[in-house]
Structure formats: structure tokens, C-alpha cells
Design a protein around this motif. Structure first.
Motif, PDB file in Angstrom:
ATOM      1  N   ILE A 126      63.274  24.839  69.334  1.00  0.00           N
ATOM      2  CA  ILE A 126      63.153  26.520  69.009  1.00  0.00           C
ATOM      3  C   ILE A 126      63.172  27.251  69.673  1.00  0.00           C
ATOM      4  O   ILE A 126      61.475  27.439  70.413  1.00  0.00           O
ATOM      5  N   LEU A 127      63.937  28.003  70.304  1.00  0.00           N
ATOM      6  CA  LEU A 127      64.040  28.807  71.523  1.00  0.00           C
ATOM      7  C   LEU A 127      64.079  29.860  71.233  1.00  0.00           C
ATOM      8  O   LEU A 127      65.104  31.052  70.591  1.00  0.00           O
ATOM      9  N   TYR A 128      62.633  31.018  71.533  1.00  0.00           N
ATOM     10  CA  TYR A 128      62.960  32.641  71.020  1.00  0.00           C
ATOM     11  C   TYR A 128      62.427  33.712  72.078  1.00  0.00           C
ATOM     12  O   TYR A 128      61.595  32.955  73.151  1.00  0.00           O
ATOM     13  N   TYR A 129      62.804  34.417  72.109  1.00  0.00           N
ATOM     14  CA  TYR A 129      62.483  35.932  72.866  1.00  0.00           C
ATOM     15  C   TYR A 129      60.928  36.229  71.444  1.00  0.00           C
ATOM     16  O   TYR A 129      61.871  36.700  70.592  1.00  0.00           O
ATOM     17  N   SER A 130      59.773  36.827  72.290  1.00  0.00           N
ATOM     18  CA  SER A 130      59.140  37.743  71.463  1.00  0.00           C
ATOM     19  C   SER A 130      58.352  39.050  71.995  1.00  0.00           C
ATOM     20  O   SER A 130      57.491  38.683  72.227  1.00  0.00           O
ATOM     21  N   ARG A 131      58.589  40.041  71.615  1.00  0.00           N
ATOM     22  CA  ARG A 131      57.686  40.773  72.261  1.00  0.00           C
ATOM     23  C   ARG A 131      56.580  41.348  71.528  1.00  0.00           C
ATOM     24  O   ARG A 131      55.511  41.407  72.262  1.00  0.00           O
ATOM     25  N   HIS A 132      56.721  41.703  70.060  1.00  0.00           N
ATOM     26  CA  HIS A 132      55.491  42.041  69.215  1.00  0.00           C
ATOM     27  C   HIS A 132      55.105  40.983  68.311  1.00  0.00           C
ATOM     28  O   HIS A 132      54.022  41.319  67.433  1.00  0.00           O
TER      29      HIS A 132
END
Length: 195
Positions: A6-12
Motif C-alpha cells: 500500500i504505497l501512498y503520498y499524503s500531505r494533510h
């Protein structure tokens, strides 16, 4: 044990919330969820720590080789995936040349700050490199009741979230659809690895 990356980028935090619920769906089906993120672009340009101070560890190329499935998530940036995730994907030529992801199932997910903020184009843009890697894409079928009822996020292309401000909780339908996405990914992973 079968592993779904489960690969993600999240800022908030909204895309991270989707990732965590996709992971719940994956693990409900008996597949291990390996949760990873990518560093911000500024960290790519400087010396980065091997492990972030908090949250999921940074993804490595080894994670791609070791996974049996992939869920890829990003916030929407003008109808496209965020630069940090794109930067990582653009650097996966070694995995591509070795066919590391061929015939592995994959799904995509995203969040945006508005209902018509480019969610579906973001999902489609994330699918393109996965197709080049030879992955098998799985969306959300309309047999999922929440897909018919949602007034917030959710798409047959993948799980989504509409954040009306910088930090917001997933709606009931978004939560159900994210978990359903993870469950479907895990079931397909088991089917493809049962031969």
C-alpha cells in the motif's frame, strides 16, 4: 504469506486515511498489508533519513520486487498525481526492466479538496505507469452498494475522498469503498497466486 504493498503520498492525512482503510480490507482477506510512503520532493533533493520521524516507512525498490499486489495512492494535483509519488514511479526502471510487477494486481486511490477536483483523471494518470509495468488493474465494481449511494468520494476507477478542508474524516461511504477496494485487491491476489 502474500503481501500487498500500500504505497501512498499524503500531505494533510486524507490519502493516508484511505490507505489505512484499504489496508484493513486487504488484511480482512488474509493478505499482509505492507504500508509505505514516499518522501516529499525536498527530501529527494537533500540527504533524507532512511525512516521518516513518524508514519509509514519510505518505500524501497525491494518493496516492489517483494509485493504480490500494489495499491497506489496520491492526493489530486491539478488532475494528476502529486510530484513526490510521480518522482518515485519515474525511478522504477530497474523493476520495469526485470518485469517485477508483471501480472500482479493493482488498484489506485486519491483524495481532492473538491468534488470535481480531478479525481478520476488522477486515478487514470496513476494507472498508466502500472499498465507499462504489466500490472492487472482492478477498480471498484458497481456491485458495491456504496458506489450507488455516495454523495462524497468513490468511483469505479478506485477509492476516493472529497476533503472539504485540509483535514477531514472519510465519510461512511468512502470508508466502505476503501475497505472494499482493499478486499477486492486481496481476493484477486489470492486467486492469481493459487496456481
Amino acid at each position: 504469506m502474500l503481501k500487498a504493498l500500500i504505497l501512498y503520498y499524503s500531505r494533510h492525512g486524507s490519502t493516508k486515511s484511505l490507505a489505512m482503510n484499504i489496508a484493513k480490507g486487504v488484511e480482512k482477506e488474509g493478505v499482509e498489508a505492507v504500508i509505505r510512503t514516499v518522501p516529499p520532493i525536498a527530501d529527494y533533493l537533500s540527504t533524507q533519513a532512511a525512516v521518516p520521524e513518524e508514519g509509514a516507512p519510505y518505500v524501497t525498490e525491494r518493496d516492489l520486487f517483494d509485493c504480490h499486489a500494489l495499491a497506489l495512492g496520491s492526493p489530486t494535483r491539478f488532475g494528476n498525481m502529486a510530484a513526490p509519488l510521480k518522482h518515485f514511479i519515474d525511478d522504477t526502471s530497474k523493476a520495469w526492466l526485470k518485469g517485477a510487477l508483471i501480472d500482479k494486481p493493482a488498484c489506485v486511490f486519491t483524495s481532492s479538496s473538491s468534488m470535481h477536483g480531478g479525481q478520476e483523471t488522477t486515478l487514470l494518470s496513476m494507472m498508466l505507469p502500472l499498465i507499462h509495468h504489466g500490472m492487472i488493474l482492478c477498480g471498484l465494481p458497481y456491485s458495491e452498494p456504496a458506489l450507488h449511494e455516495t454523495t462524497s468520494g468513490g468511483s469505479p476507477y478506485g477509492a476516493t475522498h472529497v476533503a472539504s478542508n485540509e483535514v477531514s474524516s472519510l465519510s461512511k461511504d468512502e470508508l466502505l469503498l476503501a475497505q472494499a477496494q482493499g478486499s477486492r485487491l486481496a481476493r484477486l491476489t489470492k486467486q492469481l497466486n493459487s496456481r
